[in-house]
Design a protein around this motif. Structure first.
Motif, PDB file in Angstrom:
ATOM      1  N   MET A 167       1.011  -1.183  -0.218  1.00 25.58           N
ATOM      2  CA  MET A 167       0.060  -0.031   0.016  1.00 25.58           C
ATOM      3  C   MET A 167       1.026   1.243   0.091  1.00 25.58           C
ATOM      4  N   SER A 168       0.779   2.020  -1.066  1.00 28.80           N
ATOM      5  CA  SER A 168       1.572   3.359  -1.040  1.00 28.80           C
ATOM      6  C   SER A 168       0.985   4.307  -2.174  1.00 28.80           C
ATOM      7  N   VAL A 169       1.791   5.522  -2.287  1.00 29.49           N
ATOM      8  CA  VAL A 169       1.639   6.312  -3.249  1.00 29.49           C
ATOM      9  C   VAL A 169       2.868   6.060  -4.294  1.00 29.49           C
ATOM     10  N   ASP A 170       2.714   5.486  -5.471  1.00 34.55           N
ATOM     11  CA  ASP A 170       4.219   5.330  -5.916  1.00 34.55           C
ATOM     12  C   ASP A 170       4.490   6.461  -6.928  1.00 34.55           C
ATOM     13  N   ALA A 222       6.340  12.490 -14.737  1.00 32.89           N
ATOM     14  CA  ALA A 222       6.098  11.787 -13.529  1.00 32.89           C
ATOM     15  C   ALA A 222       4.774  11.146 -13.703  1.00 32.89           C
ATOM     16  N   THR A 223       4.988   9.864 -12.981  1.00 28.21           N
ATOM     17  CA  THR A 223       3.737   8.683 -12.887  1.00 28.21           C
ATOM     18  C   THR A 223       3.492   8.863 -11.415  1.00 28.21           C
ATOM     19  N   ILE A 224       2.308   9.301 -10.943  1.00 32.41           N
ATOM     20  CA  ILE A 224       1.679   8.979  -9.425  1.00 32.41           C
ATOM     21  C   ILE A 224       0.892   7.992  -9.624  1.00 32.41           C
ATOM     22  N   THR A 225       0.984   6.914  -8.755  1.00 37.20           N
ATOM     23  CA  THR A 225      -0.056   5.944  -8.727  1.00 37.20           C
ATOM     24  C   THR A 225      -0.500   5.724  -7.336  1.00 37.20           C
ATOM     25  N   ILE A 226      -1.758   5.820  -7.075  1.00 38.11           N
ATOM     26  CA  ILE A 226      -2.313   5.555  -5.749  1.00 38.11           C
ATOM     27  C   ILE A 226      -2.563   4.163  -5.844  1.00 38.11           C
ATOM     28  N   VAL A 254      10.769  17.377 -13.651  1.00 37.77           N
ATOM     29  CA  VAL A 254       9.394  16.902 -14.114  1.00 37.77           C
ATOM     30  C   VAL A 254       8.756  17.938 -14.906  1.00 37.77           C
ATOM     31  N   ARG A 255       8.230  17.531 -15.976  1.00 37.85           N
ATOM     32  CA  ARG A 255       7.742  18.607 -16.824  1.00 37.85           C
ATOM     33  C   ARG A 255       6.264  18.385 -17.142  1.00 37.85           C
ATOM     34  N   VAL A 256       5.724  17.082 -16.728  1.00 37.23           N
ATOM     35  CA  VAL A 256       4.235  16.794 -16.926  1.00 37.23           C
ATOM     36  C   VAL A 256       4.017  15.594 -15.847  1.00 37.23           C
ATOM     37  N   ALA A 257       2.746  15.622 -15.347  1.00 34.79           N
ATOM     38  CA  ALA A 257       2.577  14.585 -14.433  1.00 34.79           C
ATOM     39  C   ALA A 257       1.305  13.759 -14.960  1.00 34.79           C
ATOM     40  N   ILE A 258       1.385  12.392 -14.482  1.00 31.88           N
ATOM     41  CA  ILE A 258       0.229  11.635 -14.939  1.00 31.88           C
ATOM     42  C   ILE A 258      -0.071  10.984 -13.555  1.00 31.88           C
ATOM     43  N   ILE A 259      -1.444  11.004 -13.140  1.00 26.19           N
ATOM     44  CA  ILE A 259      -2.101  10.515 -11.999  1.00 26.19           C
ATOM     45  C   ILE A 259      -2.891   9.516 -12.354  1.00 26.19           C
ATOM     46  N   THR A 260      -2.862   8.214 -11.817  1.00 21.52           N
ATOM     47  CA  THR A 260      -3.698   7.034 -12.063  1.00 21.52           C
ATOM     48  C   THR A 260      -3.875   6.056 -10.955  1.00 21.52           C
ATOM     49  N   GLY A 261      -4.523   5.242 -10.906  1.00 20.97           N
ATOM     50  CA  GLY A 261      -4.774   4.409  -9.652  1.00 20.97           C
ATOM     51  C   GLY A 261      -4.281   2.981 -10.127  1.00 20.97           C
ATOM     52  N   ALA A 262      -3.900   2.138  -9.043  1.00 26.00           N
ATOM     53  CA  ALA A 262      -3.377   0.702  -9.283  1.00 26.00           C
ATOM     54  C   ALA A 262      -4.430  -0.354  -9.627  1.00 26.00           C
TER      55      ALA A 262
END
Length: 257
Positions: free
Chosen positions: A1-4, A12-16, A46-54
């Motif tokens: 369990m994390s925020v990757d 940057a890719t942020i994954t809940i 970081v120039r742009v970020a993507i946010i998504t879920g696992a």
């Protein structure tokens, strides 16, 4: 369990990452998400970020209500307005943010979505602001942003009924840019992010900030601010590199300076 958090070629890719809870967030995950947004804001790489879920079921269903039952925040936190700031809670992040919605986008997931700039959704994604069914309202900007992003009557229906909207309907009303096959969702988000990351970083961030602030400024002030910012950008190295690369028929090597 994390925020990757991963970073590759300026994206940057942020994954809940809590799929067993439909990526619902407890206090720890909210804090981790806040740290991720601050890194996006502060890291020049970081120039742009993507946010998504696992996983394949959920983007995020927002707050893990069960984790907060019996342990509500103290009244004193009402004045800790900068604690664990989020993208949709007032943190100013001028780098573009793309949402890759891979399933349920409910409650706090919807308010997170409303804080992003470009949105792709899988066909099975669903969207709702169901807080009124729980006796509260959509927080973190839910009531403040929805009417500026979809037609008035559509936004009001979402807020007041709490009913779900499917992906095709969301695309029809402009809540998401488009629906893409689930198996291609992240690839499409990365392709879009790469196109943005290839542009001049300072100009990209300036364009986003000016467009967002335009909602709160009279046109005359916005036009003047646009003129001033453009004049400043003309003194940047990137403003020299862009025309030079065009004349030499090569991709520009922007440095964000």
């Amino acid at each position: 369990m994390s925020v990757d958090f991963t970073l590759d070629a300026g994206v940057a890719t942020i994954t809940i990452n809590r799929p067993e809870k439909l990526n619902a967030m407890d206090a720890e995950h909210y804090s981790g998400l806040s740290d991720a947004w601050k890194r996006v804001r502060d890291d020049d790489g970081v120039r742009v970020a993507i946010i998504t879920g696992a996983g394949e079921r959920s983007f995020t269903t927002g707050a893990d209500i069960k984790s907060f039952v019996g342990a509500p925040p103290g009244l004193e936190e009402m004045w800790l307005t900068q604690k664990d700031q989020l993208l949709n809670r007032g943190l100013e992040v001028w780098k573009p943010v793309i949402a890759a919605v891979n399933g349920y986008c409910l409650g706090g997931g919807m308010t997170l979505l409303l804080g992003t700039d470009i949105r792709l959704a899988a066909p099975h994604a669903t969207f709702s602001l169901a807080e009124v069914k729980r006796g509260v309202i959509a927080g973190n900007g839910g009531t403040q942003r929805v009417l500026s992003q979809v037609p008035y009557a559509i936004g009001m229906e979402m807020l007041l009924t709490g009913e779900s909207m499917d992906a095709e309907t969301a695309a029809h009303w402009g809540l998401v840019n488009r629906v893409v096959p689930a198996e291609r969702l992240l690839d499409e988000a990365r392709k879009l992010a790469a196109r943005i990351a290839g542009n001049a970083p300072l100009a990209t961030q300036a364009a986003k900030e000016l467009a967002v602030r335009a909602r709160e400024m009279p046109l005359s002030a916005g036009l003047r601010m646009e003129q001033v910012v453009n004049r400043l950008l003309m003194f940047s190295e990137d403003a020299e590199e862009g025309p030079k690369a065009f004349s030499e028929k090569r991709p520009p090597a922007f440095k964000g300076r």
